[in-house]
Write a protein that holds these residues in place. Structure first.
Motif, PDB file in Angstrom:
ATOM      1  N   GLN A  81       0.686  -0.710  -0.327  1.00 33.34           N
ATOM      2  CA  GLN A  81       0.021   0.369   0.000  1.00 33.34           C
ATOM      3  C   GLN A  81       1.070   1.068   0.265  1.00 33.34           C
ATOM      4  N   GLU A  82       2.582   1.251   0.550  1.00 33.91           N
ATOM      5  CA  GLU A  82       3.563   1.929   0.313  1.00 33.91           C
ATOM      6  C   GLU A  82       3.956   2.662  -0.879  1.00 33.91           C
ATOM      7  N   PHE A  83       3.411   1.211  -1.867  1.00 32.34           N
ATOM      8  CA  PHE A  83       4.424   1.640  -3.869  1.00 32.34           C
ATOM      9  C   PHE A  83       3.312   2.863  -4.196  1.00 32.34           C
ATOM     10  N   SER A  84       4.399   3.425  -4.543  1.00 31.63           N
ATOM     11  CA  SER A  84       3.993   5.298  -5.567  1.00 31.63           C
ATOM     12  C   SER A  84       2.783   4.516  -6.709  1.00 31.63           C
ATOM     13  N   GLY A  85       3.364   3.154  -7.186  1.00 26.73           N
ATOM     14  CA  GLY A  85       1.716   2.582  -8.275  1.00 26.73           C
ATOM     15  C   GLY A  85       2.069   3.910  -8.789  1.00 26.73           C
ATOM     16  N   GLN A  86       2.982   4.708  -9.849  1.00 26.93           N
ATOM     17  CA  GLN A  86       3.187   5.862 -11.181  1.00 26.93           C
ATOM     18  C   GLN A  86       3.286   4.607 -12.023  1.00 26.93           C
ATOM     19  N   PRO A  87       2.948   4.674 -13.419  1.00 26.89           N
ATOM     20  CA  PRO A  87       3.265   4.247 -14.566  1.00 26.89           C
ATOM     21  C   PRO A  87       4.744   4.009 -15.301  1.00 26.89           C
ATOM     22  N   PHE A  88       5.056   2.906 -15.611  1.00 27.28           N
ATOM     23  CA  PHE A  88       6.368   3.279 -16.121  1.00 27.28           C
ATOM     24  C   PHE A  88       6.839   2.293 -17.156  1.00 27.28           C
ATOM     25  N   GLU A  89       7.439   2.856 -17.633  1.00 30.22           N
ATOM     26  CA  GLU A  89       7.379   2.472 -19.166  1.00 30.22           C
ATOM     27  C   GLU A  89       8.657   2.341 -18.761  1.00 30.22           C
ATOM     28  N   THR A  90       9.206   0.280 -19.629  1.00 30.78           N
ATOM     29  CA  THR A  90      10.085  -0.438 -19.291  1.00 30.78           C
ATOM     30  C   THR A  90      10.369  -1.489 -21.150  1.00 30.78           C
ATOM     31  N   GLN A  91      11.162  -2.620 -21.330  1.00 34.58           N
ATOM     32  CA  GLN A  91      10.720  -3.528 -21.677  1.00 34.58           C
ATOM     33  C   GLN A  91      11.688  -4.425 -20.981  1.00 34.58           C
ATOM     34  N   VAL A  92      11.711  -5.619 -22.382  1.00 28.84           N
ATOM     35  CA  VAL A  92      12.663  -7.019 -21.905  1.00 28.84           C
ATOM     36  C   VAL A  92      12.601  -7.860 -23.146  1.00 28.84           C
ATOM     37  N   TRP A  93      13.914  -7.383 -23.608  1.00 23.94           N
ATOM     38  CA  TRP A  93      13.511  -7.749 -24.670  1.00 23.94           C
ATOM     39  C   TRP A  93      13.260  -7.367 -25.734  1.00 23.94           C
ATOM     40  N   ALA A  94      12.040  -7.821 -26.852  1.00 22.40           N
ATOM     41  CA  ALA A  94      11.983  -6.448 -27.598  1.00 22.40           C
ATOM     42  C   ALA A  94      10.890  -6.257 -27.186  1.00 22.40           C
ATOM     43  N   ASP A  95      10.050  -6.872 -25.657  1.00 15.38           N
ATOM     44  CA  ASP A  95       8.727  -6.534 -25.387  1.00 15.38           C
ATOM     45  C   ASP A  95       8.951  -5.378 -25.009  1.00 15.38           C
ATOM     46  N   PRO A  96       8.060  -4.143 -25.682  1.00 10.63           N
ATOM     47  CA  PRO A  96       8.071  -2.746 -24.264  1.00 10.63           C
ATOM     48  C   PRO A  96       6.581  -3.009 -23.979  1.00 10.63           C
TER      49      PRO A  96
END
Length: 266
Positions: A81-96
């Motif tokens: 419940q303390e996580f900020s929970g903001q969307p964050f763009e990332t990628q694993v290999w070829a998958d954004p």
């Protein structure tokens, strides 16, 4: 009949795993498996391939609290419940795809553990990463929800190399016993407990298998990748060890469950 010898879950990608007696399997794999990932500030993921010391990090997440420990760092414990929970763009290999942020204290802790600025991301309740090539949602895993290896395959590898290699170097979720070496290569569909799995593709191995999980360091002799390359190369030049699985339904599995082979590779 082959049986399930062990179940391993890795709460944070590239960090140490934990052994379970029983697990819930869903579309994304084992519940709680690789739901977190360490990234650079720009979203580039960090793994033990380049940061082998990550394998000295241990994590526990019960769905409500995340606790991380490391031999040279004080533990950190943060409630979900303390996580900020903001969307964050990332990628694993070829998958954004989009994950969510966790907490400043976790970002600072993993920056210290990684030796460079880092953040810890969480997938949330449901992964937004859908892999069309296999038709399911996937966690922060490299490409598939689950990985299976037999004890006999590791024993055969150890018979070919100097020293002893451990299953933790290969990071499987499921370990089979009571088989011939590489029997899993010939399986196409299997059932364990309540769950039917399709064996989708062999697992291509990289330098990550050379990391000693007890020390968090790469072996200078490049083993066991060097030995595997001598007898486990595929048609495309990749080195294979273990099989990637996709669950066809949700259900529970337990250590000592029988592994029923429903279909073999033709």
């Amino acid at each position: 009949m082959p049986t399930l010898a062990a179940i391993h879950r890795y709460p944070i990608k590239s960090t140490a795993g934990s052994s379970l007696q029983r697990a819930r399997v869903e579309e994304e794999g084992l519940v709680g498996d690789r739901r977190f990932m360490v990234v650079k500030p720009d979203g580039t993921f960090l793994t033990a391939r380049t940061h082998p010391g990550l394998q000295l990090v241990r994590a526990q997440f019960d769905g409500e609290r995340l606790t991380v420990t490391h031999g040279r760092l004080p533990p950190v414990d943060v409630a979900r419940q303390e996580f900020s929970g903001q969307p964050f763009e990332t990628q694993v290999w070829a998958d954004p795809f989009t994950a969510t942020t966790t907490h400043d204290s976790l970002d600072a802790w993993f920056s210290e553990a990684a030796g460079e600025p880092a953040r810890l991301l969480w997938l949330g309740e449901r992964s937004s990463r859908y892999r069309e090539s296999i038709g399911v949602r996937v966690s922060f895993a490299d490409g598939y929800p689950l990985l299976l290896i037999s004890e006999a395959s590791l024993e055969d590898l150890n018979a070919r190399t100097d020293g002893t290699h451990v299953m933790a170097q290969f990071r499987p979720n499921l370990v089979a016993t009571g088989t011939e070496p590489y029997a899993e290569d010939r399986w196409k569909r299997i059932r364990i407990g309540d769950v039917t799995f399709r064996i989708d593709a062999p697992c291509a191995r990289c330098a990550m298998v050379t990391v000693d999980p007890a020390r968090g360091e790469k072996r200078v002799d490049k083993e066991p990748l060097k030995t595997l390359a001598g007898y486990r190369r595929g048609d495309k030049g990749k080195v294979y060890f273990g099989q990637n699985l996709v669950a066809e339904n949700s259900g529970d599995i337990s250590v000592n469950d029988s592994i029923q082979v429903l279909e073999f590779v033709r």
